[in-house]
Motif scaffolding. Structure first.
Motif, PDB file in Angstrom:
ATOM      1  N   ILE A 291      42.819  50.950  34.554  1.00 36.38           N
ATOM      2  CA  ILE A 291      43.127  50.048  35.611  1.00 36.38           C
ATOM      3  C   ILE A 291      42.971  48.670  35.279  1.00 36.38           C
ATOM      4  CG2 ILE A 291      42.842  51.793  37.370  1.00 36.38           C
ATOM      5  CD1 ILE A 291      40.171  50.752  38.098  1.00 36.38           C
ATOM      6  N   GLY A 292      42.434  48.292  34.089  1.00 39.25           N
ATOM      7  CA  GLY A 292      42.355  46.897  33.588  1.00 39.25           C
ATOM      8  C   GLY A 292      41.044  47.005  32.481  1.00 39.25           C
ATOM      9  N   ASN A 293      40.735  45.756  32.272  1.00 40.02           N
ATOM     10  CA  ASN A 293      39.491  45.622  31.228  1.00 40.02           C
ATOM     11  C   ASN A 293      38.747  44.313  31.563  1.00 40.02           C
ATOM     12  OD1 ASN A 293      38.238  44.899  28.797  1.00 40.02           O
ATOM     13  ND2 ASN A 293      39.434  46.858  27.751  1.00 40.02           N
ATOM     14  N   ALA A 294      37.506  44.933  31.560  1.00 39.65           N
ATOM     15  CA  ALA A 294      36.504  43.712  31.870  1.00 39.65           C
ATOM     16  C   ALA A 294      36.205  42.806  30.658  1.00 39.65           C
ATOM     17  CB  ALA A 294      35.220  44.346  32.255  1.00 39.65           C
ATOM     18  N   GLN A 295      36.739  43.049  29.494  1.00 42.24           N
ATOM     19  CA  GLN A 295      36.695  41.911  28.631  1.00 42.24           C
ATOM     20  C   GLN A 295      37.338  40.696  28.981  1.00 42.24           C
ATOM     21  OE1 GLN A 295      35.085  42.215  25.773  1.00 42.24           O
ATOM     22  NE2 GLN A 295      35.310  44.208  24.766  1.00 42.24           N
ATOM     23  N   THR A 296      38.453  40.888  29.600  1.00 42.51           N
ATOM     24  CA  THR A 296      39.413  39.656  30.107  1.00 42.51           C
ATOM     25  C   THR A 296      39.417  39.523  31.483  1.00 42.51           C
ATOM     26  OG1 THR A 296      41.186  40.978  29.761  1.00 42.51           O
ATOM     27  CG2 THR A 296      40.328  39.692  27.824  1.00 42.51           C
ATOM     28  N   GLN A 297      38.924  40.440  32.300  1.00 43.60           N
ATOM     29  CA  GLN A 297      39.204  40.376  33.677  1.00 43.60           C
ATOM     30  C   GLN A 297      37.872  40.585  34.513  1.00 43.60           C
ATOM     31  OE1 GLN A 297      42.182  43.811  33.587  1.00 43.60           O
ATOM     32  NE2 GLN A 297      42.950  42.918  35.474  1.00 43.60           N
ATOM     33  N   SER A 298      37.887  39.674  35.573  1.00 43.25           N
ATOM     34  CA  SER A 298      36.607  39.870  36.599  1.00 43.25           C
ATOM     35  C   SER A 298      36.602  41.088  37.138  1.00 43.25           C
ATOM     36  CB  SER A 298      36.596  38.647  37.447  1.00 43.25           C
ATOM     37  OG  SER A 298      37.709  38.847  38.444  1.00 43.25           O
ATOM     38  N   ILE A 299      35.508  41.244  37.859  1.00 45.80           N
ATOM     39  CA  ILE A 299      35.473  42.489  38.491  1.00 45.80           C
ATOM     40  C   ILE A 299      36.409  42.419  39.671  1.00 45.80           C
ATOM     41  CG2 ILE A 299      33.617  43.872  40.073  1.00 45.80           C
ATOM     42  CD1 ILE A 299      33.367  44.084  36.896  1.00 45.80           C
ATOM     43  N   TYR A 300      36.203  41.390  40.478  1.00 46.89           N
ATOM     44  CA  TYR A 300      37.205  41.215  41.449  1.00 46.89           C
ATOM     45  C   TYR A 300      38.607  41.650  41.384  1.00 46.89           C
ATOM     46  CZ  TYR A 300      39.538  38.976  45.477  1.00 46.89           C
ATOM     47  OH  TYR A 300      40.506  38.760  46.575  1.00 46.89           O
ATOM     48  N   ASP A 301      38.962  40.927  40.129  1.00 41.73           N
ATOM     49  CA  ASP A 301      40.631  41.148  39.809  1.00 41.73           C
ATOM     50  C   ASP A 301      40.801  42.274  39.429  1.00 41.73           C
ATOM     51  OD1 ASP A 301      43.050  40.171  39.140  1.00 41.73           O
ATOM     52  OD2 ASP A 301      42.547  40.028  36.848  1.00 41.73           O
ATOM     53  N   ILE A 302      39.864  43.286  38.892  1.00 40.72           N
ATOM     54  CA  ILE A 302      40.081  44.392  38.487  1.00 40.72           C
ATOM     55  C   ILE A 302      40.313  45.362  39.691  1.00 40.72           C
ATOM     56  CG2 ILE A 302      39.236  46.944  37.685  1.00 40.72           C
ATOM     57  CD1 ILE A 302      38.096  44.980  35.343  1.00 40.72           C
ATOM     58  N   PHE A 303      39.423  45.050  40.654  1.00 36.53           N
ATOM     59  CA  PHE A 303      39.497  46.000  41.912  1.00 36.53           C
ATOM     60  C   PHE A 303      40.561  45.752  42.942  1.00 36.53           C
ATOM     61  CE2 PHE A 303      37.466  47.533  45.946  1.00 36.53           C
ATOM     62  CZ  PHE A 303      37.434  48.777  45.813  1.00 36.53           C
ATOM     63  N   ILE A 304      40.579  44.580  43.073  1.00 35.69           N
ATOM     64  CA  ILE A 304      41.709  43.702  44.019  1.00 35.69           C
ATOM     65  C   ILE A 304      43.178  43.845  43.487  1.00 35.69           C
ATOM     66  CG2 ILE A 304      42.470  42.101  45.615  1.00 35.69           C
ATOM     67  CD1 ILE A 304      39.980  43.624  46.486  1.00 35.69           C
ATOM     68  N   ASN A 305      43.449  43.465  42.231  1.00 32.83           N
ATOM     69  CA  ASN A 305      44.640  43.172  41.806  1.00 32.83           C
ATOM     70  C   ASN A 305      45.217  44.308  40.892  1.00 32.83           C
ATOM     71  OD1 ASN A 305      44.690  40.711  43.317  1.00 32.83           O
ATOM     72  ND2 ASN A 305      43.598  39.445  41.687  1.00 32.83           N
ATOM     73  N   SER A 306      44.528  45.176  40.319  1.00 32.21           N
ATOM     74  CA  SER A 306      45.196  45.908  39.554  1.00 32.21           C
ATOM     75  C   SER A 306      46.501  46.964  40.186  1.00 32.21           C
ATOM     76  CB  SER A 306      44.083  47.149  39.091  1.00 32.21           C
ATOM     77  OG  SER A 306      44.660  48.401  38.406  1.00 32.21           O
ATOM     78  N   ALA A 307      47.507  46.697  39.501  1.00 30.11           N
ATOM     79  CA  ALA A 307      48.717  47.357  40.036  1.00 30.11           C
ATOM     80  C   ALA A 307      48.653  48.867  39.825  1.00 30.11           C
ATOM     81  CB  ALA A 307      49.892  47.126  38.958  1.00 30.11           C
ATOM     82  N   GLU A 308      47.841  49.450  38.982  1.00 26.88           N
ATOM     83  CA  GLU A 308      47.534  50.802  38.867  1.00 26.88           C
ATOM     84  C   GLU A 308      46.794  51.266  39.855  1.00 26.88           C
ATOM     85  OE1 GLU A 308      47.445  54.836  38.381  1.00 26.88           O
ATOM     86  OE2 GLU A 308      48.774  53.404  37.192  1.00 26.88           O
ATOM     87  N   LEU A 309      45.687  50.594  40.197  1.00 28.24           N
ATOM     88  CA  LEU A 309      44.673  50.882  41.049  1.00 28.24           C
ATOM     89  C   LEU A 309      45.217  51.033  42.734  1.00 28.24           C
ATOM     90  CD1 LEU A 309      42.031  51.975  41.748  1.00 28.24           C
ATOM     91  CD2 LEU A 309      41.029  49.750  41.902  1.00 28.24           C
ATOM     92  N   ASN A 310      46.136  49.826  42.699  1.00 29.25           N
ATOM     93  CA  ASN A 310      46.654  49.849  44.222  1.00 29.25           C
ATOM     94  C   ASN A 310      47.780  50.929  44.294  1.00 29.25           C
ATOM     95  OD1 ASN A 310      45.609  47.713  45.238  1.00 29.25           O
ATOM     96  ND2 ASN A 310      46.701  46.363  43.759  1.00 29.25           N
ATOM     97  N   ASN A 311      48.272  51.481  43.246  1.00 33.02           N
ATOM     98  CA  ASN A 311      49.257  52.505  43.533  1.00 33.02           C
ATOM     99  C   ASN A 311      48.483  53.879  43.769  1.00 33.02           C
ATOM    100  OD1 ASN A 311      52.011  53.841  43.056  1.00 33.02           O
ATOM    101  ND2 ASN A 311      50.845  55.112  41.337  1.00 33.02           N
TER     102      ASN A 311
END
Length: 355
Positions: A291-311
């Protein structure tokens, strides 16, 4: 059994299950991490980035008004050279430190004292049945090591959790195992069904069948009632969402205030996510859909904005769940559905509800 104590609809906590290393001193037959990548820590999150992630978690939890928790895992997280520094930093920032670890590390008294000092909110070990079944899965002698590890945790007042992975082969052991670990002073006992992935890719036939699993849960319910008579403080986990289907059918589930609101059940997309060694994020470590990668994304961005997680949060698309009156507290196990049926929107293979 007081259902309110077992399922707290009001709990507000954001949790990251963080696999900080693939190093492991065990080779369990059903591990969801393939053995060939054990000790493979290439592209591991740097210590600097790891500290930043802890800062992000603290800020996110403060802004949302919830508690923060990190469940450090692996592999064996205590084999990672940075574990105590990361865990100590998290603890100092008012983030609860949990460990999903091996009992092998608990033979070292110095390590146990360092854990006690952190402090550790909960230390979870796995016991997958009585001696024969556990040692078959985790290696000869490991049942004894697991019980000795529990004794060490209890003796040092480190809250202990035992989790069992349920298959059709070990279900008969579980009532006696639950009684055994509670008598040893374990704080929480819980279990979850096998997710046939990693080393257990071909274990699909060992997943409990619907009516078989309902009967097992009913036996466990009655076993827990008996345990509670003798050990009132025994904390019974309800990790498997299908517990709520049983409670409903027994008339024990209190009314759900708002059928359009999620209160509990499968944690996918609800109150946290998992990080792998290289920073890859998953909604559940056993559902191998990034659903994302914390190497380049914030915790907030992964949890709120991930297209896969939102699906994945489109719970109305889960087969059978949108018509079910306990959807807000259940939804089955999306990871099992994904591995067995090829889609996390299919019906949980162990769900016995018709219509």
């Amino acid at each position: 059994m007081n259902l309110k104590d077992e399922l707290n609809y009001q709990a507000r906590e954001f949790t990251i299950q963080w696999h900080i290393t693939n190093d492991c001193d065990m080779r369990c037959k059903h591990c969801y991490i393939p053995h060939e990548i054990k000790s493979d820590n290439r592209n591991k999150l740097s210590k600097t980035r790891s500290m930043e992630i802890i800062d992000e978690l603290r800020s996110l939890c403060l802004s949302w008004g919830v508690h923060g928790r990190i469940n450090f895992s692996g592999g064996n997280p205590l084999l990672d050279n940075d574990f105590f520094e990361l865990a100590g930093y998290a603890s100092k920032n008012n983030i609860r430190v949990g460990i999903l670890g091996n009992p092998t590390s608990l033979t070292n008294k110095n390590i146990v004292q360092k854990l006690k000092k952190l402090p550790v909110w909960r230390y979870q070990i796995s016991i997958d049945g009585l001696q024969e079944n556990h040692d078959f899965i985790r290696g000869n002698g490991n049942f004894k090591i697991a019980l000795e590890g529990l004794d060490m945790l209890v003796a040092n007042n480190i809250p202990s959790v035992v989790l069992s992975t349920i298959t059709r082969n070990n279900m008969q052991d579980i009532p006696e195992l639950a009684k055994l670990v509670f008598e040893k002073g374990v704080k929480v006992y819980d279990f979850a069904r096998i997710v046939p992935t990693g080393e257990s890719e071909d274990w699909k036939d060992l997943l409990p069948r619907p009516c078989e699993y309902r009967d097992f849960l009913l036996r466990m319910f009655n076993s827990y009632l008996d345990i509670k008579k003798h050990i009132p403080n025994a904390r019974i986990g309800v990790k498997d969402p299908l517990w709520l289907l049983l409670y409903r059918q027994l008339g024990l589930l209190r009314p759900i205030a708002d059928l359009n609101k999620i209160y509990g059940g499968c944690s996918v997309g609800i109150n946290g996510f998992c990080l792998d060694v290289d920073g890859t994020a998953y909604s559940c470590r056993r559902m191998e859909v990034p659903i994302g990668n914390a190497q380049t994304q914030s915790i907030y961005d992964i949890f709120i904005n991930s297209a896969e997680l939102n699906n994945q949060r489109k719970f109305e698309n889960i087969e059978g769940c949108c018509e079910c009156d306990i959807m807000p507290v259940c939804r089955g196990c999306l990871a099992i559905s994904h591995k067995v049926n090829g889609s996390y929107f299919t019906k949980d293979p162990s769900c016995w509800r018709d219509g």
